[in-house]
Write an enzyme that holds these catalytic residues in place. Structure first.
Site, PDB file in Angstrom:
ATOM      1  N   GLY A   1      41.507 -31.241  22.124  1.00 47.82           N
ATOM      2  CA  GLY A   1      42.758 -32.011  22.078  1.00 47.82           C
ATOM      3  C   GLY A   1      42.518 -33.389  22.676  1.00 47.82           C
TER       4      GLY A   1
ATOM      5  N   PHE B   1      46.727 -20.803  25.237  1.00 49.49           N
ATOM      6  CA  PHE B   1      45.788 -20.262  24.241  1.00 49.49           C
ATOM      7  C   PHE B   1      44.563 -19.622  24.881  1.00 49.49           C
ATOM      8  CE2 PHE B   1      47.583 -24.115  21.918  1.00 49.49           C
ATOM      9  CZ  PHE B   1      48.583 -23.381  21.295  1.00 49.49           C
TER      10      PHE B   1
ATOM     11  N   LYS C   1      51.823 -29.754  39.540  1.00 47.54           N
ATOM     12  CA  LYS C   1      52.371 -31.119  39.390  1.00 47.54           C
ATOM     13  C   LYS C   1      53.070 -31.280  38.038  1.00 47.54           C
ATOM     14  CE  LYS C   1      49.301 -32.675  36.352  1.00 47.54           C
ATOM     15  NZ  LYS C   1      49.581 -33.253  35.039  1.00 47.54           N
TER      16      LYS C   1
ATOM     17  N   ASN D   1      54.488 -34.691  29.914  1.00 52.19           N
ATOM     18  CA  ASN D   1      55.572 -33.837  30.422  1.00 52.19           C
ATOM     19  C   ASN D   1      56.782 -34.696  30.785  1.00 52.19           C
ATOM     20  OD1 ASN D   1      54.614 -30.876  30.842  1.00 52.19           O
ATOM     21  ND2 ASN D   1      52.865 -32.104  31.490  1.00 52.19           N
TER      22      ASN D   1
ATOM     23  N   GLN E   1      52.556 -28.602  29.217  1.00 53.73           N
ATOM     24  CA  GLN E   1      52.243 -27.445  30.048  1.00 53.73           C
ATOM     25  C   GLN E   1      53.360 -27.147  31.045  1.00 53.73           C
ATOM     26  OE1 GLN E   1      48.195 -26.221  29.603  1.00 53.73           O
ATOM     27  NE2 GLN E   1      49.834 -26.365  28.131  1.00 53.73           N
TER      28      GLN E   1
HETATM   29  P1  NAD Z   1      46.383 -31.411  23.538  1.00 54.73           P
HETATM   30  O1  NAD Z   1      47.684 -31.025  24.101  1.00 54.73           O
HETATM   31  O2  NAD Z   1      46.159 -32.854  23.243  1.00 54.73           O
HETATM   32  O3  NAD Z   1      46.097 -30.683  22.163  1.00 54.73           O
HETATM   33  C1  NAD Z   1      46.466 -29.404  21.819  1.00 54.73           C
HETATM   34  C2  NAD Z   1      45.198 -28.656  21.415  1.00 54.73           C
HETATM   35  O4  NAD Z   1      45.513 -27.276  21.181  1.00 54.73           O
HETATM   36  C3  NAD Z   1      44.546 -29.170  20.121  1.00 54.73           C
HETATM   37  O5  NAD Z   1      43.157 -29.254  20.293  1.00 54.73           O
HETATM   38  C4  NAD Z   1      44.887 -28.093  19.112  1.00 54.73           C
HETATM   39  O6  NAD Z   1      43.918 -27.988  18.088  1.00 54.73           O
HETATM   40  C5  NAD Z   1      44.849 -26.861  19.988  1.00 54.73           C
HETATM   41  N1  NAD Z   1      45.538 -25.708  19.446  1.00 54.73           N
HETATM   42  C6  NAD Z   1      46.709 -25.668  18.757  1.00 54.73           C
HETATM   43  N2  NAD Z   1      47.007 -24.393  18.433  1.00 54.73           N
HETATM   44  C7  NAD Z   1      46.016 -23.619  18.943  1.00 54.73           C
HETATM   45  C8  NAD Z   1      45.761 -22.230  18.968  1.00 54.73           C
HETATM   46  N3  NAD Z   1      46.605 -21.360  18.398  1.00 54.73           N
HETATM   47  N4  NAD Z   1      44.647 -21.776  19.582  1.00 54.73           N
HETATM   48  C9  NAD Z   1      43.799 -22.628  20.194  1.00 54.73           C
HETATM   49  N5  NAD Z   1      43.976 -23.961  20.209  1.00 54.73           N
HETATM   50  C10 NAD Z   1      45.085 -24.448  19.588  1.00 54.73           C
HETATM   51  O7  NAD Z   1      45.196 -30.858  24.487  1.00 54.73           O
HETATM   52  P2  NAD Z   1      44.608 -31.510  25.821  1.00 54.73           P
HETATM   53  O8  NAD Z   1      45.315 -32.784  26.184  1.00 54.73           O
HETATM   54  O9  NAD Z   1      43.127 -31.579  25.663  1.00 54.73           O
HETATM   55  O10 NAD Z   1      45.022 -30.462  26.935  1.00 54.73           O
HETATM   56  C11 NAD Z   1      44.207 -29.375  27.341  1.00 54.73           C
HETATM   57  C12 NAD Z   1      44.417 -29.124  28.828  1.00 54.73           C
HETATM   58  O11 NAD Z   1      43.998 -30.297  29.537  1.00 54.73           O
HETATM   59  C13 NAD Z   1      45.865 -28.860  29.259  1.00 54.73           C
HETATM   60  O12 NAD Z   1      45.906 -27.841  30.215  1.00 54.73           O
HETATM   61  C14 NAD Z   1      46.309 -30.178  29.886  1.00 54.73           C
HETATM   62  O13 NAD Z   1      47.282 -30.022  30.908  1.00 54.73           O
HETATM   63  C15 NAD Z   1      44.992 -30.655  30.497  1.00 54.73           C
HETATM   64  N6  NAD Z   1      44.941 -32.107  30.735  1.00 54.73           N
HETATM   65  C16 NAD Z   1      45.369 -32.993  29.810  1.00 54.73           C
HETATM   66  C17 NAD Z   1      45.293 -34.369  30.080  1.00 54.73           C
HETATM   67  C18 NAD Z   1      45.767 -35.409  29.103  1.00 54.73           C
HETATM   68  O14 NAD Z   1      46.012 -36.570  29.499  1.00 54.73           O
HETATM   69  N7  NAD Z   1      45.878 -35.101  27.817  1.00 54.73           N
HETATM   70  C19 NAD Z   1      44.749 -34.808  31.293  1.00 54.73           C
HETATM   71  C20 NAD Z   1      44.298 -33.870  32.214  1.00 54.73           C
HETATM   72  C21 NAD Z   1      44.406 -32.508  31.923  1.00 54.73           C
HETATM   73  P1  13P Z   2      50.573 -34.756  30.919  1.00 53.76           P
HETATM   74  O1  13P Z   2      50.118 -33.481  30.225  1.00 53.76           O
HETATM   75  O2  13P Z   2      51.942 -34.688  31.452  1.00 53.76           O
HETATM   76  O3  13P Z   2      50.345 -35.965  30.034  1.00 53.76           O
HETATM   77  O4  13P Z   2      49.621 -34.958  32.181  1.00 53.76           O
HETATM   78  C1  13P Z   2      48.315 -35.345  31.982  1.00 53.76           C
HETATM   79  C2  13P Z   2      47.560 -35.132  33.232  1.00 53.76           C
HETATM   80  O5  13P Z   2      47.370 -34.004  33.645  1.00 53.76           O
HETATM   81  C3  13P Z   2      47.082 -36.340  33.947  1.00 53.76           C
HETATM   82  O6  13P Z   2      46.223 -36.020  34.994  1.00 53.76           O
END
Ligand code: NAD
Ligand code: 13P
Length: 350
Positions: A10, A96, A204, A269, A299
């Site tokens: 993602g 997931f 958070k 969020n 999340q």
């Molecule tokens: P995202 O929210 O951008 O994307 C969703 C992902 O889920 C996609 O890769 C999609 O293909 C996949 N998906 C959809 N349906 C699915 C299924 N049934 N089974 C498996 N995968 C499926 O993802 P992200 O931003 O990489 O978030 C992943 C984790 O990283 C989360 O826990 C998030 O809190 C954390 N995170 C995100 C950020 C950010 O800025 N995006 C920063 C730090 C931490």
């Molecule tokens: P959001 O999923 O709310 O964009 O937060 C991203 C994040 O965890 C930044 O550290």
């Protein structure tokens, strides 16, 4: 030479692959290629997402406009993507992960190490289970965590930020993860408090939903700061009730107060919760998530529900008015304005 696979692709998963791929090219003890498992989907033009990533070197759906590095190889086959990996980076939305782990049982190379970048938890009959514990237990591997003030799109543009690796006992393993992720614009520090680091990243997101409600209601900066302060207190209290070993100092690392601030200012969020409050709670989170995030996942709403279950089970609801209100508001059981009515004086009990 260690081989690295990223399980997830993602917004943050793609940036993690980019960061790691820039380092595996430079570091002698890592294989250049970084495999990235992609949950396959068909794009509106009919092409497969993996094929487009491998042709253009860009995740056109989740991180458009950013080159990942030619040594990132997208793979739609989960088993194939992990089979040779010595270091596994888990970065999928938390809902997931249980399904992904089930598919991976018995498929991981002996002695592989894991790290979770996932912010969330599962609540089982036996009680709450952190995602790194789910991974460790199901796949029988050691699993560290990496959390921090890391809005993915900013790191993709190579803007300076920091992160925290949380580990338990194996300092040398944590140092390898620090080496794999650190770049001049991404500074990683390791702390011996895996539960504290992961709970910071997880909790958070509930506070960020509250901050979004405050923004949607146009309550201003002082109110948002109050919500962040109360939220931090509840994060600390909840973490210590679950794991008394959690250290106060962890909340002052990037994974703690810094992630809380960035997510409450600029995260997804916050954004969706703002829209929920602007619409007076009349449009559901699912609908707004789909419209505003286009496939990316929140999340915080699920985490608020999961934490609420833990609080109810232990009779702790009154000690956590902010966490409780976020769940009740996002389930439509209270109006968004309840975020301040229900988060005020009871907090002195924490
Ligand atoms: P995202 O929210 O951008 O994307 C969703 C992902 O889920 C996609 O890769 C999609 O293909 C996949 N998906 C959809 N349906 C699915 C299924 N049934 N089974 C498996 N995968 C499926 O993802 P992200 O931003 O990489 O978030 C992943 C984790 O990283 C989360 O826990 C998030 O809190 C954390 N995170 C995100 C950020 C950010 O800025 N995006 C920063 C730090 C931490
Ligand atoms: P959001 O999923 O709310 O964009 O937060 C991203 C994040 O965890 C930044 O550290």
């Amino acid at each position: 030479m260690s081989k690295v696979t990223v399980v997830g692709s993602g917004n943050w998963g793609s940036v993690a692959a980019k960061l790691i791929a820039s380092n595996t090219l430079k570091l002698k003890n890592f294989n250049d290629e970084v495999r990235m498992w992609v949950f396959e989907e068909t794009l509106p033009g009919g092409e497969k997402l993996t094929e487009v990533i491998n042709q253009t070197n860009e995740n056109v759906k989740y991180l458009p406009g950013i080159k990942l590095g030619k040594n990132v190889i997208a793979d739609p086959n989960l088993e194939n993507a992990v089979k040779d990996a010595d270091m596994l980076v888990f970065v999928s939305p938390h809902q997931f992960m249980e399904g992904i782990c089930k598919l991976l049982i018995g498929k991981i190379k002996a002695g592989a190490e894991g790290i979770s970048l996932i912010k969330g938890m599962e609540v089982k009959k036996e009680g709450p289970c952190m995602i790194s514990t789910l991974i460790s237990n199901q796949l029988e591997i050691n699993c560290s965590v990496l959390m921090g003030a890391n809005i993915a799109n900013e790191i993709a543009m190579e803007k300076f930020s920091e992160a925290t690796v949380g580990y338990s006992q194996h300092k040398e393993v944590a140092e390898r993860w620090v080496q794999l992720f650190t770049t001049p614009y991404f500074i990683v520090t390791a702390v011996d408090d895996v539960e504290g680091v992961e709970l910071c990243g997880t909790l958070k997101n509930i506070v960020a939903i509250a901050a979004g409600f405050v923004d949607g209601l146009e309550m201003g900066n002082n109110t948002k700061a109050a919500i962040m302060r109360l939220g931090l207190k509840e994060m600390m209290a909840f973490s210590k009730l679950l794991f008394p070993s959690v250290k106060d100092s962890t909340f002052f690392e990037s994974c703690g107060v810094a992630d809380l601030i960035t997510t409450c200012m600029g995260g997804r969020n916050r954004k969706v919760a703002e829209a929920y409050a602007t619409n007076g709670g009349k449009r559901s989170f699912e609908e707004l998530e789909e419209e505003l995030l286009k496939g990316q996942k929140l999340q915080g709403v699920l985490t608020a529900k999961e934490v609420y279950e833990v609080l109810s089970h232990h009779g702790w609801l009154e000690m956590f008015p902010l966490f409780s209100s976020v769940n009740l508001i996002s389930q439509g059981r209270l109006p968004p304005s309840a975020i301040v009515e229900h988060s005020d004086n009871k907090s002195s009990m924490i």
